[in-house]
Design a protein around this motif. Structure first.
Motif, PDB file in Angstrom:
ATOM      1  N   GLY A 177      36.870  28.872  52.429  1.00 12.64           N
ATOM      2  CA  GLY A 177      38.228  29.291  52.766  1.00 12.64           C
ATOM      3  C   GLY A 177      38.920  30.124  51.706  1.00 12.64           C
ATOM      4  O   GLY A 177      40.143  30.290  51.745  1.00 12.64           O
ATOM      5  N   VAL A 178      38.148  30.690  50.769  1.00 17.22           N
ATOM      6  CA  VAL A 178      38.730  31.484  49.683  1.00 17.22           C
ATOM      7  C   VAL A 178      38.708  32.970  50.058  1.00 17.22           C
ATOM      8  O   VAL A 178      37.669  33.499  50.451  1.00 17.22           O
ATOM      9  CB  VAL A 178      37.973  31.270  48.363  1.00 17.22           C
ATOM     10  N   LYS A 179      39.848  33.630  49.927  1.00 17.06           N
ATOM     11  CA  LYS A 179      39.960  35.038  50.285  1.00 17.06           C
ATOM     12  C   LYS A 179      39.352  35.942  49.201  1.00 17.06           C
ATOM     13  O   LYS A 179      39.247  35.548  48.037  1.00 17.06           O
ATOM     14  CB  LYS A 179      41.431  35.410  50.496  1.00 17.06           C
ATOM     15  N   PRO A 180      39.000  37.174  49.590  1.00 18.77           N
ATOM     16  CA  PRO A 180      38.392  38.111  48.639  1.00 18.77           C
ATOM     17  C   PRO A 180      39.212  38.333  47.373  1.00 18.77           C
ATOM     18  O   PRO A 180      38.648  38.387  46.275  1.00 18.77           O
ATOM     19  CB  PRO A 180      38.270  39.398  49.454  1.00 18.77           C
ATOM     20  N   ILE A 181      40.535  38.455  47.493  1.00 19.04           N
ATOM     21  CA  ILE A 181      41.336  38.732  46.297  1.00 19.04           C
ATOM     22  C   ILE A 181      41.272  37.569  45.312  1.00 19.04           C
ATOM     23  O   ILE A 181      41.244  37.764  44.089  1.00 19.04           O
ATOM     24  CB  ILE A 181      42.802  39.077  46.672  1.00 19.04           C
ATOM     25  N   GLU A 182      41.210  36.358  45.820  1.00 20.84           N
ATOM     26  CA  GLU A 182      41.101  35.196  44.952  1.00 20.84           C
ATOM     27  C   GLU A 182      39.717  35.135  44.313  1.00 20.84           C
ATOM     28  O   GLU A 182      39.571  34.751  43.135  1.00 20.84           O
ATOM     29  CB  GLU A 182      41.384  33.915  45.730  1.00 20.84           C
ATOM     30  N   LEU A 183      38.690  35.530  45.065  1.00 21.28           N
ATOM     31  CA  LEU A 183      37.335  35.563  44.507  1.00 21.28           C
ATOM     32  C   LEU A 183      37.266  36.571  43.365  1.00 21.28           C
ATOM     33  O   LEU A 183      36.640  36.304  42.330  1.00 21.28           O
ATOM     34  CB  LEU A 183      36.328  35.921  45.606  1.00 21.28           C
ATOM     35  N   ALA A 184      37.909  37.730  43.540  1.00 21.74           N
ATOM     36  CA  ALA A 184      37.948  38.735  42.479  1.00 21.74           C
ATOM     37  C   ALA A 184      38.692  38.191  41.261  1.00 21.74           C
ATOM     38  O   ALA A 184      38.282  38.392  40.113  1.00 21.74           O
ATOM     39  CB  ALA A 184      38.618  40.009  42.983  1.00 21.74           C
ATOM     40  N   ARG A 185      39.770  37.485  41.516  1.00 26.33           N
ATOM     41  CA  ARG A 185      40.564  36.900  40.426  1.00 26.33           C
ATOM     42  C   ARG A 185      39.737  35.888  39.641  1.00 26.33           C
ATOM     43  O   ARG A 185      39.754  35.867  38.405  1.00 26.33           O
ATOM     44  CB  ARG A 185      41.809  36.256  41.023  1.00 26.33           C
ATOM     45  N   ARG A 186      39.004  35.067  40.365  1.00 19.80           N
ATOM     46  CA  ARG A 186      38.187  34.040  39.714  1.00 19.80           C
ATOM     47  C   ARG A 186      37.060  34.655  38.884  1.00 19.80           C
ATOM     48  O   ARG A 186      36.649  34.089  37.864  1.00 19.80           O
ATOM     49  CB  ARG A 186      37.597  33.093  40.768  1.00 19.80           C
ATOM     50  N   LYS A 187      36.560  35.810  39.329  1.00 21.23           N
ATOM     51  CA  LYS A 187      35.484  36.476  38.586  1.00 21.23           C
ATOM     52  C   LYS A 187      36.024  37.263  37.396  1.00 21.23           C
ATOM     53  O   LYS A 187      35.261  37.739  36.555  1.00 21.23           O
ATOM     54  CB  LYS A 187      34.719  37.425  39.517  1.00 21.23           C
ATOM     55  N   GLY A 188      37.338  37.422  37.357  1.00 23.98           N
ATOM     56  CA  GLY A 188      37.934  38.204  36.281  1.00 23.98           C
ATOM     57  C   GLY A 188      37.844  39.701  36.517  1.00 23.98           C
ATOM     58  O   GLY A 188      37.951  40.492  35.570  1.00 23.98           O
ATOM     59  N   TYR A 189      37.683  40.094  37.765  1.00 22.99           N
ATOM     60  CA  TYR A 189      37.560  41.516  38.102  1.00 22.99           C
ATOM     61  C   TYR A 189      38.948  42.071  38.429  1.00 22.99           C
ATOM     62  O   TYR A 189      39.330  42.217  39.588  1.00 22.99           O
ATOM     63  CB  TYR A 189      36.616  41.704  39.279  1.00 22.99           C
ATOM     64  N   LYS A 190      39.708  42.368  37.370  1.00 18.34           N
ATOM     65  CA  LYS A 190      41.100  42.801  37.527  1.00 18.34           C
ATOM     66  C   LYS A 190      41.212  44.083  38.339  1.00 18.34           C
ATOM     67  O   LYS A 190      42.130  44.227  39.161  1.00 18.34           O
ATOM     68  CB  LYS A 190      41.722  43.018  36.142  1.00 18.34           C
ATOM     69  N   GLU A 191      40.292  45.017  38.122  1.00 20.22           N
ATOM     70  CA  GLU A 191      40.353  46.289  38.850  1.00 20.22           C
ATOM     71  C   GLU A 191      40.205  46.065  40.354  1.00 20.22           C
ATOM     72  O   GLU A 191      40.912  46.672  41.160  1.00 20.22           O
ATOM     73  CB  GLU A 191      39.264  47.250  38.355  1.00 20.22           C
ATOM     74  N   ILE A 192      39.265  45.206  40.731  1.00 18.06           N
ATOM     75  CA  ILE A 192      39.063  44.920  42.149  1.00 18.06           C
ATOM     76  C   ILE A 192      40.269  44.159  42.711  1.00 18.06           C
ATOM     77  O   ILE A 192      40.726  44.431  43.828  1.00 18.06           O
ATOM     78  CB  ILE A 192      37.766  44.118  42.361  1.00 18.06           C
ATOM     79  N   GLU A 193      40.796  43.250  41.942  1.00 14.10           N
ATOM     80  CA  GLU A 193      42.004  42.530  42.360  1.00 14.10           C
ATOM     81  C   GLU A 193      43.134  43.524  42.622  1.00 14.10           C
ATOM     82  O   GLU A 193      43.856  43.421  43.629  1.00 14.10           O
ATOM     83  CB  GLU A 193      42.412  41.527  41.285  1.00 14.10           C
ATOM     84  N   ASP A 194      43.271  44.507  41.735  1.00 14.46           N
ATOM     85  CA  ASP A 194      44.328  45.514  41.891  1.00 14.46           C
ATOM     86  C   ASP A 194      44.105  46.375  43.129  1.00 14.46           C
ATOM     87  O   ASP A 194      45.067  46.730  43.832  1.00 14.46           O
ATOM     88  CB  ASP A 194      44.399  46.408  40.648  1.00 14.46           C
ATOM     89  N   ILE A 195      42.844  46.726  43.393  1.00 18.53           N
ATOM     90  CA  ILE A 195      42.530  47.518  44.589  1.00 18.53           C
ATOM     91  C   ILE A 195      42.952  46.761  45.839  1.00 18.53           C
ATOM     92  O   ILE A 195      43.584  47.321  46.746  1.00 18.53           O
ATOM     93  CB  ILE A 195      41.021  47.851  44.643  1.00 18.53           C
ATOM     94  N   LEU A 196      42.605  45.495  45.896  1.00 17.10           N
ATOM     95  CA  LEU A 196      42.964  44.677  47.058  1.00 17.10           C
ATOM     96  C   LEU A 196      44.474  44.474  47.145  1.00 17.10           C
ATOM     97  O   LEU A 196      45.059  44.521  48.232  1.00 17.10           O
ATOM     98  CB  LEU A 196      42.252  43.337  46.974  1.00 17.10           C
ATOM     99  N   PHE A 197      45.113  44.298  46.016  1.00 16.31           N
ATOM    100  CA  PHE A 197      46.569  44.110  45.999  1.00 16.31           C
ATOM    101  C   PHE A 197      47.280  45.374  46.474  1.00 16.31           C
ATOM    102  O   PHE A 197      48.226  45.315  47.266  1.00 16.31           O
ATOM    103  CB  PHE A 197      47.041  43.736  44.592  1.00 16.31           C
ATOM    104  N   THR A 198      46.797  46.528  46.001  1.00 14.18           N
ATOM    105  CA  THR A 198      47.377  47.809  46.398  1.00 14.18           C
ATOM    106  C   THR A 198      47.224  48.052  47.898  1.00 14.18           C
ATOM    107  O   THR A 198      48.053  48.690  48.543  1.00 14.18           O
ATOM    108  CB  THR A 198      46.733  48.973  45.621  1.00 14.18           C
ATOM    109  N   ALA A 199      46.140  47.508  48.451  1.00 12.15           N
ATOM    110  CA  ALA A 199      45.894  47.647  49.888  1.00 12.15           C
ATOM    111  C   ALA A 199      46.793  46.716  50.705  1.00 12.15           C
ATOM    112  O   ALA A 199      46.709  46.675  51.928  1.00 12.15           O
ATOM    113  CB  ALA A 199      44.429  47.355  50.196  1.00 12.15           C
ATOM    114  N   GLY A 200      47.645  45.950  50.001  1.00  8.34           N
ATOM    115  CA  GLY A 200      48.567  45.085  50.701  1.00  8.34           C
ATOM    116  C   GLY A 200      48.084  43.668  50.850  1.00  8.34           C
ATOM    117  O   GLY A 200      48.622  42.901  51.653  1.00  8.34           O
ATOM    118  N   ILE A 201      47.081  43.313  50.070  1.00  5.52           N
ATOM    119  CA  ILE A 201      46.510  41.968  50.178  1.00  5.52           C
ATOM    120  C   ILE A 201      47.148  41.078  49.109  1.00  5.52           C
ATOM    121  O   ILE A 201      47.274  41.465  47.952  1.00  5.52           O
ATOM    122  CB  ILE A 201      44.980  42.012  49.975  1.00  5.52           C
ATOM    123  N   GLU A 202      47.479  39.891  49.484  1.00  4.15           N
ATOM    124  CA  GLU A 202      48.053  38.955  48.539  1.00  4.15           C
ATOM    125  C   GLU A 202      47.286  37.640  48.532  1.00  4.15           C
ATOM    126  O   GLU A 202      46.600  37.345  49.494  1.00  4.15           O
ATOM    127  CB  GLU A 202      49.530  38.702  48.873  1.00  4.15           C
TER     128      GLU A 202
END
Length: 202
Positions: A177-202
């Motif tokens: 039940g973990v969303k992609p943005i949280e998975l990126a956050r857990r991996k420490g992939y800030k750039e990917i987290e930012d891409i998903l956030f910019t796309a409107g994902i929270e």
């Protein structure tokens, strides 16, 4: 009567790229879709060894390009997994079934995203209707695979942008039940987290 040893010549020809020998095998009555002990066909063996002229000949001669070996590989899936864009294009043109699954239950785009084969990913999304949101046996979409199974670097970031452009659903979660943005956050992939956030994902 055809002998077993005679049929093995077909596989040797496919491995070595000996098109004349392969043609002779077929003319002698050997089944073009014969499978070896690993259930590999001649066209798969030729594909693995990058004998593209032979792959083209076999496809044009009626070889079943969709037959899978004991590890679920066929020429199309092999090309997707190993980033062989030329082979992938050949198989798409030959009418490959893009819905067949890998041994992990993914379609071709799944391992291509995981392994960072950006040109293959782009080709699949622009020239086929492959399911960008297919979920494999692990409960992962291509987007999730692109995040959790590689290094989070520039290539993976670019693949994630392409996936988003082609309708990747960022609300599809992993098996827990973990969303992609949280998975990126857990991996420490800030750039990917930012891409998903910019796309409107929270």
């Amino acid at each position: 009567m055809l002998k077993i040893d005679d049929s093995l010549v077909l596989f040797d020809a496919a491995e070595n790229g000996d098109l004349d020998c392969l043609k002779a095998c077929l003319e002698s009555g050997i089944n073009i879709n014969l499978q070896d002990k690993k259930k590999r066909t001649a066209i798969l063996i030729a594909s693995i060894n990058k004998h593209y002229d032979m792959v083209h000949f076999l496809a044009e001669s009626g070889a079943d390009i969709n037959l899978q070996d004991q590890t679920s590989l066929n020429p199309f899936l092999y090309g997707c997994i190993h980033g062989d864009l030329k082979l992938v294009k050949m198989m798409i043109s030959a009418g490959a079934d893009i819905n067949l699954l890998t041994r992990f239950g993914g379609v071709g785009i799944t391992p291509a995203c995981e392994k960072g084969h950006i040109e293959v990913v782009r080709e699949l999304l622009t020239s086929t209707d492959i399911n960008v949101n297919h979920t494999n046996y692990c409960g992962w979409t291509p987007l999730i695979e692109a995040i959790v199974l590689n290094d989070g670097g520039e290539t993976q970031q670019a693949i994630i942008r392409i996936l988003l452009e082609h309708g990747a659903d960022t609300n599809l979660t992993d098996q827990y039940g973990v969303k992609p943005i949280e998975l990126a956050r857990r991996k420490g992939y800030k750039e990917i987290e930012d891409i998903l956030f910019t796309a409107g994902i929270e």
